[in-house]
Enzyme design. Structure first.
Site, mmCIF file in Angstrom:
data_model
loop_
_atom_site.group_PDB
_atom_site.id
_atom_site.type_symbol
_atom_site.label_atom_id
_atom_site.label_comp_id
_atom_site.label_asym_id
_atom_site.label_seq_id
_atom_site.Cartn_x
_atom_site.Cartn_y
_atom_site.Cartn_z
ATOM 1 N N LYS A 231 0.976 0.062 6.725
ATOM 2 C CA LYS A 231 1.648 -1.188 6.607
ATOM 3 C C LYS A 231 2.220 -1.774 7.897
ATOM 4 C CE LYS A 231 3.609 0.203 3.023
ATOM 5 N NZ LYS A 231 3.321 1.667 3.037
ATOM 6 N N ASP B 227 6.414 -6.358 5.331
ATOM 7 C CA ASP B 227 6.038 -4.753 5.065
ATOM 8 C C ASP B 227 6.400 -4.300 3.692
ATOM 9 O OD1 ASP B 227 5.718 -2.280 5.240
ATOM 10 O OD2 ASP B 227 6.600 -1.844 7.122
ATOM 11 N N ARG B 228 5.714 -4.328 2.774
ATOM 12 C CA ARG B 228 6.006 -4.008 1.504
ATOM 13 C C ARG B 228 6.881 -5.087 0.598
ATOM 14 N NH1 ARG B 228 6.791 1.754 0.968
ATOM 15 N NH2 ARG B 228 4.790 2.169 0.089
ATOM 16 N N ASP C 218 8.353 -1.597 -5.538
ATOM 17 C CA ASP C 218 9.582 -0.956 -5.958
ATOM 18 C C ASP C 218 9.455 -0.678 -7.635
ATOM 19 O OD1 ASP C 218 10.863 -0.666 -3.507
ATOM 20 O OD2 ASP C 218 11.510 -2.551 -3.793
ATOM 21 N N GLY D 155 0.697 -1.096 0.115
ATOM 22 C CA GLY D 155 -0.032 0.074 0.136
ATOM 23 C C GLY D 155 0.964 1.222 -0.024
ATOM 24 N N ASN D 156 0.292 2.222 -0.332
ATOM 25 C CA ASN D 156 0.882 3.828 -0.382
ATOM 26 C C ASN D 156 1.798 4.173 0.763
ATOM 27 O OD1 ASN D 156 1.626 6.215 -1.553
ATOM 28 N ND2 ASN D 156 -0.272 6.534 -2.397
ATOM 29 N N ILE D 157 2.307 5.166 0.701
ATOM 30 C CA ILE D 157 3.031 5.576 1.864
ATOM 31 C C ILE D 157 2.208 5.959 2.793
ATOM 32 C CG2 ILE D 157 4.731 7.382 2.588
ATOM 33 C CD1 ILE D 157 5.554 7.668 -0.398
ATOM 34 N N GLY D 158 2.276 5.664 4.128
ATOM 35 C CA GLY D 158 1.386 6.116 5.422
ATOM 36 C C GLY D 158 -0.037 5.472 5.324
ATOM 37 N N TYR E 181 14.004 12.887 -1.168
ATOM 38 C CA TYR E 181 12.967 13.841 -1.056
ATOM 39 C C TYR E 181 13.465 15.260 -1.346
ATOM 40 C CZ TYR E 181 9.759 10.042 0.324
ATOM 41 O OH TYR E 181 8.838 9.156 0.280
HETATM 42 N N1 LIG Z 1 -5.806 2.541 10.345
HETATM 43 C C1 LIG Z 1 -5.107 3.397 11.136
HETATM 44 N N2 LIG Z 1 -6.117 4.290 11.918
HETATM 45 C C2 LIG Z 1 -5.318 5.349 12.564
HETATM 46 N N3 LIG Z 1 -3.872 5.432 12.274
HETATM 47 C C3 LIG Z 1 -3.372 4.588 11.784
HETATM 48 C C4 LIG Z 1 -3.741 3.619 11.208
HETATM 49 N N4 LIG Z 1 -2.773 2.782 10.403
HETATM 50 C C5 LIG Z 1 -1.462 3.477 10.895
HETATM 51 N N5 LIG Z 1 -2.164 4.550 11.670
HETATM 52 C C6 LIG Z 1 -0.898 5.744 12.137
HETATM 53 O O1 LIG Z 1 -0.503 6.177 10.984
HETATM 54 C C7 LIG Z 1 0.724 6.393 10.992
HETATM 55 C C8 LIG Z 1 1.620 5.782 9.736
HETATM 56 O O2 LIG Z 1 1.594 4.296 9.679
HETATM 57 P P1 LIG Z 1 2.722 3.057 9.262
HETATM 58 O O3 LIG Z 1 1.935 1.845 9.686
HETATM 59 O O4 LIG Z 1 3.994 3.735 9.358
HETATM 60 O O5 LIG Z 1 2.308 3.351 7.480
HETATM 61 P P2 LIG Z 1 3.085 2.633 6.527
HETATM 62 O O6 LIG Z 1 3.863 1.681 7.002
HETATM 63 O O7 LIG Z 1 2.147 2.216 5.595
HETATM 64 O O8 LIG Z 1 3.841 3.863 5.817
HETATM 65 C C9 LIG Z 1 1.474 5.653 12.135
HETATM 66 O O9 LIG Z 1 1.529 6.796 13.131
HETATM 67 C C10 LIG Z 1 0.247 5.010 12.713
HETATM 68 O O10 LIG Z 1 0.139 4.664 14.151
HETATM 69 N N1 LIG Z 2 11.056 2.080 -4.160
HETATM 70 C C1 LIG Z 2 10.740 3.179 -3.525
HETATM 71 N N2 LIG Z 2 11.072 4.317 -4.109
HETATM 72 C C2 LIG Z 2 10.909 5.600 -3.402
HETATM 73 N N3 LIG Z 2 10.527 5.694 -2.210
HETATM 74 C C3 LIG Z 2 10.327 4.507 -1.532
HETATM 75 C C4 LIG Z 2 10.466 3.195 -2.042
HETATM 76 N N4 LIG Z 2 9.993 2.396 -1.219
HETATM 77 C C5 LIG Z 2 9.795 2.863 0.019
HETATM 78 N N5 LIG Z 2 9.934 4.332 -0.405
HETATM 79 C C6 LIG Z 2 9.986 5.343 0.674
HETATM 80 C C7 LIG Z 2 8.322 5.911 1.091
HETATM 81 C C8 LIG Z 2 8.310 6.388 2.534
HETATM 82 O O1 LIG Z 2 8.758 7.628 2.539
HETATM 83 C C9 LIG Z 2 9.595 5.252 3.111
HETATM 84 C C10 LIG Z 2 8.796 4.152 3.792
HETATM 85 O O2 LIG Z 2 7.647 3.710 3.279
HETATM 86 P P1 LIG Z 2 6.443 3.360 3.976
HETATM 87 O O3 LIG Z 2 5.273 3.408 3.044
HETATM 88 O O4 LIG Z 2 6.210 4.555 4.935
HETATM 89 O O5 LIG Z 2 6.654 2.211 4.770
HETATM 90 O O6 LIG Z 2 10.128 5.002 2.046
#
Ligand SMILES: Nc1ncnc2c1ncn2[C@@H]1O[C@H](COP(=O)(O)OP(=O)(O)O)[C@@H](O)[C@H]1O
Ligand SMILES: Nc1ncnc2c1ncn2[C@H]1C[C@H](O)[C@@H](COP(=O)(O)O)O1
Length: 207
Positions: free
Chosen positions: A13, A81-82, A87, A7-10, A43
């Site tokens: 996962k 996780d991912r 990529d 899934g997307n960033i944030g 970034y």
């Molecule tokens: N379903 C959810 N509802 C509320 N907060 C969430 C949920 N999933 C993640 N969070 C919060 O959002 C932030 C980003 O989650 P994270 O697991 O790091 O995302 P990812 O790994 O997809 O980038 C964290 O602070 C986490 O606690």
């Molecule tokens: N392949 C990728 N190219 C660019 N950026 C990437 C890639 N894989 C992960 N990322 C970045 C996106 C986030 O800033 C961090 C961690 O990913 P997240 O979805 O927050 O776990 O790395």
């Protein structure tokens, strides 16, 4: 058993990976983020660092797939996780289509990816966390990684479009799509149970 969370960033996962690993008592494989030597620079200046970052992630993710393969021989359950697929199919594809990675760098990258991918086993279940832009932005802000403040809404939007396209054509194994827009498995145990029930149902036909 190997479940990969994509899934997307944030999207949530890492949070869900840790919770599922705890629930099933399985091994968790997280992303190489904190020790990543290119992410912050990327970034700040995407065209300058796109290729370097992609090669770094590709190598790190490939190494992880080989560790997972070894661990699977012991019958240990795995949460990842991912994936390496994201990529190439999401991030590198988006950088190329957005003109942030040159054609020769992209072709060079794809050559590397295609050589590696034949040695990668797909997961038993791919779990896609679908999240709309407001949810992604809110959660990226909540996590508070400084260098991610530069992320533009358009970047997340394009990544979401790539995710939807890739997921629609995914055919390497079982697929479960969970809309997380109204789920809060951080604070509501019932929301976590909803996801776990869906996983059990998809994998084992329970419920
Ligand atoms: N379903 C959810 N509802 C509320 N907060 C969430 C949920 N999933 C993640 N969070 C919060 O959002 C932030 C980003 O989650 P994270 O697991 O790091 O995302 P990812 O790994 O997809 O980038 C964290 O602070 C986490 O606690
Ligand atoms: N392949 C990728 N190219 C660019 N950026 C990437 C890639 N894989 C992960 N990322 C970045 C996106 C986030 O800033 C961090 C961690 O990913 P997240 O979805 O927050 O776990 O790395």
């Amino acid at each position: 058993m190997h479940i990969a969370i994509v899934g997307n960033i944030g999207a949530g996962k890492t949070t869900l990976s840790n919770k599922l690993a705890h629930h099933f008592n399985w091994e968790v494989f997280l992303e190489d983020v904190d020790d990543n030597p290119y992410l912050k620079d990327f970034y700040d200046d995407m065209p300058r660092w796109a290729f370097h970052l992609q090669v770094y992630f590709l190598n790190s993710r490939f190494r992880q797939t080989q560790q997972i393969k070894t661990l699977q021989q012991t019958n240990r359950g795995i949460i990842q996780d991912r994936t390496i697929y994201e990529d190439a199919h999401i991030f590198a594809a988006n950088l190329s289509q957005s003109g942030l990675m040159s054609e020769r760098d992209y072709q060079n990258y794809l050559g590397l990816f295609n050589s590696m991918i034949s040695m990668v086993d797909p997961p038993d279940l791919l779990l896609y966390l679908r999240a709309d832009l407001p949810k992604l932005v809110q959660q990226i802000e909540r996590r508070g990684r400084g260098y991610e403040n530069n992320i533009k809404i358009d970047y997340l939007k394009h990544l979401n479009e790539h995710y939807e396209e890739w997921i629609a054509s995914y055919n390497l194994g079982k697929l479960l799509i969970v809309d997380v827009n109204n789920l809060d498995y951080v604070n509501n145990p019932e929301d976590l149970s909803v996801v776990i029930d869906k996983i059990n149902s998809t994998l084992f036909g329970l419920f």
